[in-house]
Design an enzyme around this catalytic site. Structure first.
Site, mmCIF file in Angstrom:
data_model
loop_
_atom_site.group_PDB
_atom_site.id
_atom_site.type_symbol
_atom_site.label_atom_id
_atom_site.label_comp_id
_atom_site.label_asym_id
_atom_site.label_seq_id
_atom_site.Cartn_x
_atom_site.Cartn_y
_atom_site.Cartn_z
ATOM 1 N N THR A 122 0.819 -1.210 0.000
ATOM 2 C CA THR A 122 0.000 0.000 0.000
ATOM 3 C C THR A 122 0.857 1.266 0.000
ATOM 4 O OG1 THR A 122 -1.791 -1.150 1.153
ATOM 5 C CG2 THR A 122 -1.807 1.256 1.245
ATOM 6 N N SER B 143 -7.302 -0.995 -6.506
ATOM 7 C CA SER B 143 -6.904 -1.268 -5.135
ATOM 8 C C SER B 143 -5.458 -1.744 -5.155
ATOM 9 C CB SER B 143 -7.803 -2.353 -4.518
ATOM 10 O OG SER B 143 -7.244 -2.849 -3.318
ATOM 11 N N THR B 144 -4.759 -1.520 -4.068
ATOM 12 C CA THR B 144 -3.430 -2.119 -3.938
ATOM 13 C C THR B 144 -3.501 -3.621 -4.206
ATOM 14 O OG1 THR B 144 -2.706 -0.464 -2.323
ATOM 15 C CG2 THR B 144 -1.569 -2.591 -2.291
ATOM 16 N N ASN B 145 -4.628 -4.204 -3.830
ATOM 17 C CA ASN B 145 -4.751 -5.664 -3.858
ATOM 18 C C ASN B 145 -4.840 -6.252 -5.260
ATOM 19 O OD1 ASN B 145 -4.862 -5.054 -1.175
ATOM 20 N ND2 ASN B 145 -7.017 -5.596 -0.917
ATOM 21 N N THR C 205 35.145 -38.054 -13.273
ATOM 22 C CA THR C 205 33.961 -38.287 -12.452
ATOM 23 C C THR C 205 34.437 -38.469 -11.019
ATOM 24 O OG1 THR C 205 34.057 -40.674 -12.875
ATOM 25 C CG2 THR C 205 32.657 -39.357 -14.338
ATOM 26 N N HIS C 206 33.698 -37.932 -10.065
ATOM 27 C CA HIS C 206 34.121 -37.935 -8.654
ATOM 28 C C HIS C 206 35.455 -37.195 -8.479
ATOM 29 C CE1 HIS C 206 31.079 -41.053 -7.554
ATOM 30 N NE2 HIS C 206 31.314 -41.452 -8.803
ATOM 31 N N SER D 153 45.331 -10.183 -6.935
ATOM 32 C CA SER D 153 45.845 -10.152 -5.573
ATOM 33 C C SER D 153 46.435 -8.786 -5.258
ATOM 34 C CB SER D 153 46.909 -11.233 -5.381
ATOM 35 O OG SER D 153 47.520 -11.129 -4.111
ATOM 36 N N SER D 154 46.295 -8.390 -4.015
ATOM 37 C CA SER D 154 46.906 -7.133 -3.576
ATOM 38 C C SER D 154 48.351 -7.329 -3.130
ATOM 39 C CB SER D 154 46.090 -6.531 -2.416
ATOM 40 O OG SER D 154 46.089 -7.431 -1.307
ATOM 41 N N LYS E 24 49.323 -12.438 -10.359
ATOM 42 C CA LYS E 24 48.232 -13.392 -10.113
ATOM 43 C C LYS E 24 46.926 -12.847 -10.682
ATOM 44 C CE LYS E 24 46.328 -16.155 -6.291
ATOM 45 N NZ LYS E 24 44.890 -16.062 -6.588
ATOM 46 N N GLU F 272 33.440 -16.567 -10.355
ATOM 47 C CA GLU F 272 33.155 -16.389 -8.927
ATOM 48 C C GLU F 272 31.929 -15.494 -8.735
ATOM 49 O OE1 GLU F 272 37.848 -16.714 -7.501
ATOM 50 O OE2 GLU F 272 36.905 -14.769 -7.793
#
Length: 456
Positions: free
Chosen positions: A90, A129-131, A177-178, A308-309, A314, A321
């Site tokens: 609302t 209506s909001t609904n 595999t594995h 890397s810092s 690197k 990621e």
């Protein structure tokens, strides 16, 4: 509840001000796509209510002009209600109504706040209506986000993967595999498999999004259509379809469309399903690029930034990621959507603001992440072909091809001796007289072993 002072520069009104004071929760404001969806609904309703004579024609035209200005990027700083807010949305809904009413007043040459001329409730929100507006806005916002971000990103990524599949089709590498040695595969088939996986997810999401096309707009407060014109329901959905270029349709049962959050859970589940496979693909990329000296290093992902810092030279698989992190967030959003969807009572689900943000945000961050991964990582992948071949040739799993020629137990004994002594599989088989050199050359053919069988 009394009078309050609204800042002169504000286009919102007192209901928005109270929401600002009540909900200083996250500092997260409504997503631009969600605002667009709400504004498109208000444009459609103003057009239809003006045509039907439910609001004065000049007021309807002023509201439409105000919506067009917002859709072009104006007044975006006026939509300020925290996403964690009053149940059902609302507060956000009234924020939309107040901004449009006050801008319409200016367009008509009147002062902001003169709600006798243009009212947020009586004119901008006539017959609504909001609904019924908010669940419709979630549907429209989700469809817009899919068409603008996720679907194009997936389609582009699929084509990129197919291109890399062709490029790497003749590169033989060891399967695993594995995380242990397995029989040889073609690197190109890895990329082809990923393309197929994303293509199937694209289809699943597209299918699930069909539920979003069915709108409960016109149901008003509880699905009965109270305070709406008899022609409003059908006409507003038709106009909204024209504005969005989407094949929208009115729900066969407005109360059901307003109460059930199932369409959002369905789409969110499809997004979660995609996210799970994207995590697997991004992890595969990281493993295959691991190293450069102490890992697999079968491929090289493009080095897009220093990694890397402290360690010079690197670089890290940062795009992969990032992809995983986005996917984990989408999975969390899906869990929250599922909980919110079942938390409705009687004629209303009051958790819709959470569903709105989580669903649309999931679509958009997934789309943006896939586009970035494809453009800045997958497209530029290079292969370390000699390393791939060395792993494939040195894999003990090649002994699998000997099973039908010397038997499983003999093959296992050969593999064990090779591991213990360092001798090649070929040499041990020849020493034991299990097969001839000519027979071994045919059986231990990596080109043939790595081909996918054609059963057609």
């Amino acid at each position: 509840m009394g009078e309050r002072q609204i800042p002169d520069q504000a286009y919102y009104g007192i209901q928005t001000l109270r929401a600002i004071e009540n909900f200083p929760i996250s500092c997260i404001k409504p997503l631009p796509t969600y605002i667009d969806a709400c504004i498109l609904i208000k444009k459609a309703t103003a057009i239809v209510n003006g045509e039907l004579g439910c609001i004065p024609p000049e007021v309807g035209q002023a509201i439409v002009q105000a919506t067009d200005e917002v859709l072009k990027g104006k007044f975006r700083d006026q939509f300020v209600v925290d996403i964690y807010q009053a149940g059902a949305g609302t507060s956000h809904h009234m924020n939309i109504n107040e901004v449009l009413a006050n801008r319409a007043l200016e367009i008509l040459g009147d002062e902001k706040g003169n709600y006798k001329r243009v009212s947020p409730n009586d004119h901008v929100n006539y017959g609504q209506s909001t609904n019924d507006v908010i669940p419709t806005a979630i549907r429209i916002g989700g469809l817009l986000a899919l068409s603008h971000t996720l679907h194009p990103s997936l389609e582009s990524a699929i084509e990129t993967l197919k291109f890399k599949a062709r490029e790497f089709q003749n590169v033989i590498k060891s399967g695993r595999t594995h995380l242990q040695d397995a029989v040889p595969v073609r690197l190109g088939e890895n990329f082809s498999a990923w393309a197929q996986i994303l293509s199937e997810h694209h289809d699943r999401i597209y299918s699930a999004s069909g539920d979003l096309m069915v709108l409960g707009l016109g149901g008003s407060a509880v699905g009965t259509g109270l305070n709406t014109h008899p022609q409003y329901r059908a006409r507003v959905v038709r106009v909204l379809s024209e504005l969005t270029s989407l094949p929208l349709q009115t729900a066969p049962h407005l109360m059901a469309a307003m109460q059930s959050m199932a369409p959002f859970v369905n789409v969110s589940g499809a997004l979660r399903n995609l996210a799970q496979d994207l995590v697997k693909i991004s992890h595969d990329l990281r493993l295959m690029d691991s190293g450069p000296k102490t890992g697999l290093k079968e491929i090289q992902l493009p080095p897009v930034q220093p990694g890397s810092s402290i360690m010079p030279g690197k670089y890290n698989p940062v795009m992969a990621e990032m992809m995983s992190m986005v996917c984990f967030q989408v999975m969390g959003y899906d869990s929250a959507i599922a909980l919110a969807a079942q938390a409705g009572q009687l004629e209303l689900n009051v958790m819709m603001p959470l569903i709105a943000y989580n669903l649309i945000h999931s679509i958009e961050i997934l789309g943006n992440a896939v586009a970035s991964l494809s453009k800045r990582s997958i497209k530029g992948i290079l292969v370390k072909q000699e390393r791939c071949l060395a792993y494939a040739e040195g894999s003990l799993a090649l002994v699998t091809a000997l099973n039908k020629h010397i038997g499983y137990l003999n093959a296992a004994a050969v593999a064990k001796e090779s591991l213990e002594t360092g001798k090649s599989l070929r040499q041990i088989v020849l020493d034991k007289g299990l097969m001839t050199d000519e027979e071994l050359s045919k059986v231990l053919n990596l080109e043939k072993m790595s081909q996918i069988l054609n059963l057609s």
